[in-house]
Design a protein around this motif. Structure first.
Motif, PDB file in Angstrom:
ATOM      1  N   LYS A 168       1.589   6.878  -6.695  1.00 25.48           N
ATOM      2  CA  LYS A 168       0.531   7.811  -7.090  1.00 25.48           C
ATOM      3  C   LYS A 168       0.925   9.252  -6.757  1.00 25.48           C
ATOM      4  O   LYS A 168       0.653  10.172  -7.517  1.00 25.48           O
ATOM      5  N   LYS A 169       1.577   9.431  -5.613  1.00 20.99           N
ATOM      6  CA  LYS A 169       2.048  10.759  -5.204  1.00 20.99           C
ATOM      7  C   LYS A 169       3.045  11.290  -6.225  1.00 20.99           C
ATOM      8  O   LYS A 169       2.964  12.440  -6.659  1.00 20.99           O
ATOM      9  N   LEU A 173      -1.574  13.299   1.003  1.00 24.29           N
ATOM     10  CA  LEU A 173      -2.636  12.640   1.762  1.00 24.29           C
ATOM     11  C   LEU A 173      -3.733  13.622   2.152  1.00 24.29           C
ATOM     12  O   LEU A 173      -4.923  13.289   2.107  1.00 24.29           O
ATOM     13  N   ILE A 176       0.906   4.172  -2.781  1.00 23.87           N
ATOM     14  CA  ILE A 176       0.663   5.579  -2.415  1.00 23.87           C
ATOM     15  C   ILE A 176       1.812   6.451  -2.902  1.00 23.87           C
ATOM     16  O   ILE A 176       1.598   7.523  -3.483  1.00 23.87           O
ATOM     17  N   GLU A 222       0.832  -1.201   0.000  1.00 26.59           N
ATOM     18  CA  GLU A 222       0.000   0.000   0.000  1.00 26.59           C
ATOM     19  C   GLU A 222       0.868   1.252   0.000  1.00 26.59           C
ATOM     20  O   GLU A 222       0.595   2.209  -0.729  1.00 26.59           O
TER      21      GLU A 222
END
Length: 110
Positions: A23-24, A36, A20, A16
């Motif tokens: 994608k960031k 976030l 993340i 995960e």
């Protein structure tokens, strides 16, 4: 600018975290906190409730399949296929296509 004096903590697994971070990086945000925060405030969560539509399509497909099997038995036994049976199948298929189009329209509107 609003005072940021509240802390949110949560745990993620390794896969995960990697997703993340990927994608960031894709959106070009350097700060994990900023990414976030932006996703929590502006991100989109979609919950689909397609139960009724899928149940209807499934029922129509089941009826169509049963009818096809019955018509095949009759054709194999007697060698005859009745026009009324074909019309029934065409009607069922039209209903299936109409339901599928409506479902796809709902999905495309999201």
């Amino acid at each position: 600018m609003e005072n940021k004096d509240h802390i949110l903590l949560f745990r993620v697994g390794k896969s995960e975290l990697e997703r993340i971070q990927q994608k960031k990086a894709e959106v070009g945000i350097r700060s994990m906190a900023a990414y976030l925060r932006k996703m929590a405030l502006e991100g989109i969560c979609i919950q689909l409730d397609l139960g009724d539509e899928l149940t209807e399509i499934r029922a129509l497909l089941g009826r169509c399949s049963s009818n096809l099997n019955q018509y095949a038995r009759v054709a194999n036994t007697s060698g005859n296929i009745y026009a009324e049976d074909i019309k029934d199948l065409q009607q069922l298929m039209t209903e299936i296509w109409d339901n599928q189009r409506a479902l796809l329209k709902r999905l495309s509107d999201i």
